[in-house]
Design a protein around this motif. Sequence first.
Motif, mmCIF file in Angstrom:
data_model
loop_
_atom_site.group_PDB
_atom_site.id
_atom_site.type_symbol
_atom_site.label_atom_id
_atom_site.label_comp_id
_atom_site.label_asym_id
_atom_site.label_seq_id
_atom_site.Cartn_x
_atom_site.Cartn_y
_atom_site.Cartn_z
ATOM 1 N N SER A 199 0.871 -1.171 0.000
ATOM 2 C CA SER A 199 0.000 0.000 0.000
ATOM 3 C C SER A 199 0.905 1.217 0.000
ATOM 4 O O SER A 199 1.811 1.312 0.841
ATOM 5 C CB SER A 199 -0.864 0.029 1.253
ATOM 6 N N HIS A 236 -1.018 -0.637 -4.161
ATOM 7 C CA HIS A 236 -2.370 -0.144 -3.887
ATOM 8 C C HIS A 236 -2.267 1.309 -3.435
ATOM 9 O O HIS A 236 -1.665 1.581 -2.391
ATOM 10 C CB HIS A 236 -3.047 -0.986 -2.807
ATOM 11 N N SER A 270 -3.977 -0.898 -7.780
ATOM 12 C CA SER A 270 -5.367 -0.521 -7.485
ATOM 13 C C SER A 270 -5.400 0.898 -6.919
ATOM 14 O O SER A 270 -4.398 1.382 -6.366
ATOM 15 C CB SER A 270 -6.018 -1.496 -6.504
#
Length: 379
Positions: A199, A236, A270
């Motif tokens: 992330s 992400h 993402s």
Amino acid sequence: MDRPFRPDTIFVEQAVESYPLTGSVLERCPGVPVVMVHDAAALVKQFQDDPPAGFNGKRNLLLCRNRGRFLEACPGTGRAYRCCQYLILNTGLGCPLACTYCVLQAYLNNPFLTLFVNRDDMLRELERSARLAPGRFLRIGTGEYMDSLALEHLTGFVPAIAGFFRQRPHLRLELKTKTALTASLQEHDYSDVFIVSWSLNAEAICSGEEPGAAALPERIMAARDLIDRGYRVGFHFDPLIAFDGWQEGYRATVELLKKHIPPERVAWISIGSLRFMPRLKHIAQTACASTAIYTGEFVTGLDGKMRYLQEIRLELYARLVGWLREYGPDIYLYFCMESPYVWERIMGAAPSSNWELKRILDCSISGCPRETCAENGHG
Ligand code: SF4
């Protein structure tokens, strides 16, 4: 995390005292006080109702059985927003990191950092699920209820489960992290088994809103190290946050990717923006008075969560997608929990269904040409 997590106390449910994972966690925590408890559920209730003064659940580890399901569908809202049909593998509950936007603060009613040590039951359930969907590609992840690697040094999850997944090539496990704790992935080559993903955020968010997480450059260098060892990685950008200076902040993160990460080794990226159940705001502001991320203008989404006004989300997405396309034009970019309208506005087209999105992501990691993926069980 600066240093691997070491609990203050370990609570062990008596019924799991002899489980192999209990033994190995205790062995890896020499000197940590151990408290045996008869019933984990009763202990959780007692600490919920009447926590001892100064009790910090994130510092106390509970080893117990998972009596429920290990595998569940991602709680994406299928009808209103596109969801990639990911499956969540519950290895435990709670996370030693302390992101101010973490939904677990409002979601979990168990104050302990909890590890489920009945791993054989987990493997049996995985096996059953794989048999129920013969030949179908299943993307599974462990990063929903805790960071996937933050407790790896205690659990040895990666080496313990790699063989199971290797024998079932239609199951692929994503390990999602904000740490640089990749030692177990360095020791052996598991690049055919795991996708490791990080992330990412703007530096200001990483350093101000993600206490306990590795610094942004450390995450990127950990990814680079695994790429050099043959792994493919994912990223992400979630949650995007519209703070003062977000343009420069997110652009700088993409520049770091450009400098260190060859785009052809990236399986997917993402993108999602800040969203939260209304009650999280008060909980998060009480836990961290300095957080400023809940002060923007929000609306209630179709899933009941608060999110930025659509025009703010569109601006965040348009800028980030533009920079990411310059960086890696062939990387598959997808939105987490966004409407077909937003997909069309930013990406030019929306997947026709959740299954279509699943199929594209399955193909990104299986390496099959998208035209033949239906025959290969994707989607
Ligand atoms: S890493 Fe994920 S699970 Fe852990 S605190 Fe942050 S948002 Fe929550």
